[in-house]
Design an enzyme around this catalytic site. Structure first.
Site, PDB file in Angstrom:
ATOM      1  N   GLU A  88       0.827  -1.195   0.000  1.00 44.61           N
ATOM      2  CA  GLU A  88       0.000   0.000   0.000  1.00 44.61           C
ATOM      3  C   GLU A  88       0.871   1.258   0.000  1.00 44.61           C
ATOM      4  O   GLU A  88       1.955   1.271   0.587  1.00 44.61           O
ATOM      5  CB  GLU A  88      -0.887  -0.017   1.250  1.00 44.61           C
ATOM      6  CG  GLU A  88      -2.078   0.892   1.143  1.00 44.61           C
ATOM      7  CD  GLU A  88      -3.102   0.607   2.231  1.00 44.61           C
ATOM      8  OE1 GLU A  88      -4.278   0.908   2.005  1.00 44.61           O
ATOM      9  OE2 GLU A  88      -2.738   0.120   3.304  1.00 44.61           O
ATOM     10  N   CYS A 336       5.021   2.234   9.856  1.00 45.12           N
ATOM     11  CA  CYS A 336       5.107   1.254   8.861  1.00 45.12           C
ATOM     12  C   CYS A 336       3.935   0.300   8.933  1.00 45.12           C
ATOM     13  O   CYS A 336       3.061   0.350   8.119  1.00 45.12           O
ATOM     14  CB  CYS A 336       6.409   0.507   9.018  1.00 45.12           C
ATOM     15  SG  CYS A 336       7.666   1.082  10.144  1.00 45.12           S
TER      16      CYS A 336
END
Ligand code: SF4
Length: 358
Positions: A88, A336
């Site tokens: 993503e 993250c």
């Protein structure tokens, strides 16, 4: 490291005896003309366009966008790789007109930070330099102007050597032509990668995920810090500041009852003030933990806004430069892993069991 597709295109054309300007025409068609398909690269002869498509596939992108969740300020796009993995990237539009893209560098992550859902998944594989830079290119071909790129999506950027290949592609003036100062990298403290960054890309902005001033607790939160201890990381950061003259950012993910005590804030202030250039070269980014309603290895909770303000005031009072980072409901700087957490929720895949003791 395998050559990028841009180099492979150059070799392919050179091997056919084509002059070097043909390669430049391909690059220009992509980066100046906005053409992602070889068939549309009209300055090239038709036969050459067809041969490029036969050799490299119809388009320049190695990733395929599969879903996007778009609001006025945020565009989160899920990409599929050629082997069916998913990553993503998130585009953020700031009110001042600035756009910043957060890219992923790995599918999952092997470092197992306890606050991070990606860490619980484990490392599925590293992305290639092409796959990392293609996240930027896909948005550009979609008509977006990307002003800055942060390597803070899924994965630990400095644990993947291909991130350095992506830095090179993004800063090449015949390709993306982004200044190194427009790139930012976040790390939990992968020392060989940090040293390489200092040596090879000194102008790239560096954020170190601190999250606790106490080495023992930090080892609990970030297991890889047993291998790369906090004191050693701080030494590397001091050297980075000395060599580059650049500011370093310390990310501090505030988790209720974990690292928000008075003792922690005092420890944080002391840690910063022990640095030789602390007044001008160290900046603390406070980030509120965002549980997102998805199981992370340990169920931490968000700190209240009042706690965030109290910590900020204490840092201000001590003369330490600090900011509370807000990221449109997506705590990009936090970590993250949270992007992949979303992916897991969408894809409905089972998460790997989490090992104990973290
Ligand atoms: Fe990996 Fe970053 Fe998550 Fe730690 S916080 S497990 S380094 S993705």
């Amino acid at each position: 490291m395998e050559p990028s597709k841009y180099d492979r295109i150059a070799y392919f054309l050179a091997e056919r005896g084509e002059p070097a300007y043909r390669t430049r025409q391909v690059y220009d068609a992509v980066f100046r003309g906005g053409h992602g398909e070889f068939a549309d690269m009209h300055p090239l002869p038709q036969g050459m366009r067809a041969d490029l498509a036969t050799e490299f596939g119809p388009g320049i992108l190695s990733l395929k966008p599969v879903t996007a969740s778009i609001s006025q300020q945020v565009n989160k796009t899920l990409f599929e790789t050629a082997d069916g993995e998913r990553v993503e990237a998130v585009l953020m539009r700031f009110e001042a007109g600035w756009t910043s893209l957060c890219v992923s560098t790995q599918v999952g992550c092997g470092l197992g930070c306890t606050f991070c859902a990606t860490g619980a998944v484990g490392l599925r594989r590293n992305l290639t330099a092409d796959e990392i830079s293609d996240q930027v290119l896909a948005f550009q071909l979609g008509g977006e102007t990307i002003d800055s790129v942060s390597f803070m999506g899924m994965g630990e950027a400095l644990a993947n050597r291909a991130s350095f290949g992506a830095f090179e592609l993004l800063t090449r003036d015949d390709l993306f032509n982004l200044g190194a100062r427009r790139l930012s990298v976040s790390t939990v403290g992968i020392i060989p990668g940090m040293k390489r960054l200092t040596a090879e890309f000194p102008q790239i902005n560096l954020t170190f995920s601190l999250h606790s001033p106490f080495p023992e607790q930090r080892q609990e939160l970030i297991p890889v810090s047993r291998r790369y201890p906090l004191a050693d990381c701080l030494e590397v950061l001091d050297n980075h500041v000395d060599v580059t003259g650049r500011k370093v950012y310390l990310a501090y993910l505030v988790m209720a009852g974990v690292n928000d005590s008075e003792e922690h804030v005092t420890g944080l202030v002391d840690l910063v003030k022990e640095r030789a250039h602390w007044e001008t070269r160290f900046h603390v980014n406070l980030v509120r933990f965002n549980p997102l309603g998805i199981e992370s290895p340990i169920a931490y909770e968000s700190a209240d806004e009042s706690v965030m303000r109290r910590i900020l005031a204490r840092l201000d009072g001590a003369g330490v430069h600090a900011t509370i980072r807000r990221s449109f409901g997506v705590d990009i700087d936090a970590a993250c892993g949270q992007l992949y957490a979303k992916y897991q929720a969408h894809a409905g895949r089972a998460m790997r069991p989490v090992s104990s003791g973290r």
